[in-house]
Design an enzyme around this catalytic site. Structure first.
Site, PDB file in Angstrom:
ATOM      1  N   HIS A   1       0.799  -1.228   0.000  1.00 14.32           N
ATOM      2  CA  HIS A   1       0.000   0.000   0.000  1.00 14.32           C
ATOM      3  C   HIS A   1       0.832   1.280   0.000  1.00 14.32           C
ATOM      4  O   HIS A   1       0.291   2.355  -0.240  1.00 14.32           O
ATOM      5  CB  HIS A   1      -0.945   0.025   1.198  1.00 14.32           C
ATOM      6  CG  HIS A   1      -0.271   0.425   2.487  1.00 14.32           C
ATOM      7  ND1 HIS A   1       0.440  -0.463   3.262  1.00 14.32           N
ATOM      8  CD2 HIS A   1      -0.190   1.617   3.114  1.00 14.32           C
ATOM      9  CE1 HIS A   1       0.918   0.175   4.318  1.00 14.32           C
ATOM     10  NE2 HIS A   1       0.563   1.439   4.256  1.00 14.32           N
ATOM     11  N   ARG A   2       2.135   1.198   0.262  1.00 12.57           N
ATOM     12  CA  ARG A   2       2.959   2.411   0.312  1.00 12.57           C
ATOM     13  C   ARG A   2       2.976   3.101  -1.052  1.00 12.57           C
ATOM     14  O   ARG A   2       3.066   2.441  -2.082  1.00 12.57           O
ATOM     15  CB  ARG A   2       4.389   2.067   0.720  1.00 12.57           C
ATOM     16  CG  ARG A   2       4.511   1.450   2.097  1.00 12.57           C
ATOM     17  CD  ARG A   2       4.422   2.487   3.184  1.00 12.57           C
ATOM     18  NE  ARG A   2       4.619   1.891   4.493  1.00 12.57           N
ATOM     19  CZ  ARG A   2       4.541   2.548   5.641  1.00 12.57           C
ATOM     20  NH1 ARG A   2       4.276   3.842   5.631  1.00 12.57           N
ATOM     21  NH2 ARG A   2       4.712   1.937   6.796  1.00 12.57           N
TER      22      ARG A   2
END
Length: 357
Positions: free
Chosen positions: A199-200
């Site tokens: 998700h970064r």
């Protein structure tokens, strides 16, 4: 009675807030009144609403419904909304968690109004200023009244930066409180899986990095003949659609974002975890599962030092090699993260600080 405002906005913060709220209800209900402000940073129901219900967190007294957006615009909306709540609410202190934009906005709003800021998970450093989270955590530490460090490494980081020792408190990790609290609840030991999350923004916003990670996950699933369960963050879903979807990655099984207890179930079923999430790195460690970190570095250096995780960045060869090195590895108990009573220590320190004023 001490009146505090707890500020949350993302999955790991809901989990941490649960431990603090439970400790208030069980041990400090006559001394502490807590209101929760939800910034709306995670606006998807599957990523926020279910956590309040499942973890029995008090309903938020305020919801800013900020949603997504560029860092500056999102933080500005949070700052304005939090300032209004604090101005009208007469709070004695503000509790913030971790390193999100919600954390930074809450701390800034409180500090500008001369309201004490209590930073839970202080002192973490990846030493990568390209990460927005690193900027958020450093700035928040420097405007906080009490710094609750989850590990002795975090304490050392703060001491090295010149913080007053009286403001630094080793509390242990508040997420460990929850892992122990929910250890025997609704855990389904089904078939083995591989658990992966991405998700970064530096992974999702780069088609090249995201493609490399997905290719490595698919190869690992094929190599070990296990499904790669892949809870898909909203940001990640959009990024995957942009590069053509998951159709060619036949060993990756996308699922909706998981609740806390569902995540614990998946962790118990996992042979290994691959993630760029700081919170999931810890949860894997607490559950005795090895972890491949899909980043070039981590703020949770204790996990790597313990031999329980390897940083592999977005390099497929390094990811596959790290997975091989950690496969079937026995993980020892996480003594580096305290004794599972962080919330009690945090509340006791806040009350002592208030009584000294």
């Amino acid at each position: 009675m001490l009146k505090i405002l707890t500020i949350v906005g993302a999955r790991p913060q809901f989990i941490k807030a649960a431990a603090l709220s439970h400790a208030i209800a069980e041990h400090f209900s006559d001394a502490v009144h807590e209101d929760i402000l939800h910034t709306g940073q995670h606006y998807d129901d599957a990523m926020s609403e279910q956590f309040f219900t499942e973890l029995d967190i008090p309903r938020p007294a305020f919801n800013l419904n900020v949603g997504s957006g560029p860092h500056g615009a999102q933080t500005a909306r949070m700052l304005a909304g939090t300032e209004e709540v604090l101005t009208n609410g007469h709070y004695d202190g503000v509790v913030v968690y971790g390193d999100t934009n919600s954390t930074l906005a809450g701390a800034l709003a409180a500090a500008k109004l001369h309201i004490p800021v209590y930073h839970i998970e202080a002192g973490l450093r990846s030493f990568n200023r390209d990460m927005p989270e690193e900027i958020n955590r450093v700035v928040t530490d420097h405007i906080s009244t009490l710094l609750f460090a989850p590990t002795h490494t975090a304490v050392a980081n703060l001491e090295h930066e010149g913080f007053d020792n009286e403001s630094i408190i080793f509390s242990g990790d508040i997420m460990l409180d929850n892992v122990l609290h929910y250890a025997n609840k609704n855990i389904d030991n089904g078939d083995q899986i591989i658990l992966a999350t991405v998700h970064r923004d530096f992974n999702t916003d780069s088609p090249e990095r995201l493609t490399k990670i997905l290719s490595a996950l698919d190869a690992i699933g094929k190599q070990y003949s296990l499904p790669v369960i892949f809870p898909v963050h909203p940001r990640t879903k959009k990024a995957i659609e942009h590069i053509g979807g998951l159709g060619r990655y036949i060993h990756i099984q996308p699922v909706q974002p998981l609740s806390y207890l569902d995540t614990q179930t998946m962790l118990h079923r996992s042979q290994i975890v691959l993630t760029d999430s700081g919170g999931l790195q810890k949860e894997a460690f607490f559950c005795g599962k090895p972890c491949v970190i899909l980043r070039p570095e981590t703020e949770w250096t204790e996990i790597v030092d313990a031999g329980a995780a390897i940083t592999a960045d977005a390099n497929p060869n390094q990811i596959i090699s790290a997975c091989k090195a950690l496969w079937n590895k026995s993980i020892t108990a996480p003594i580096q993260f305290g004794d599972g009573h962080a919330a009690l220590k945090i509340l006791e320190a806040i009350l002592q600080k208030q009584h000294c004023v």
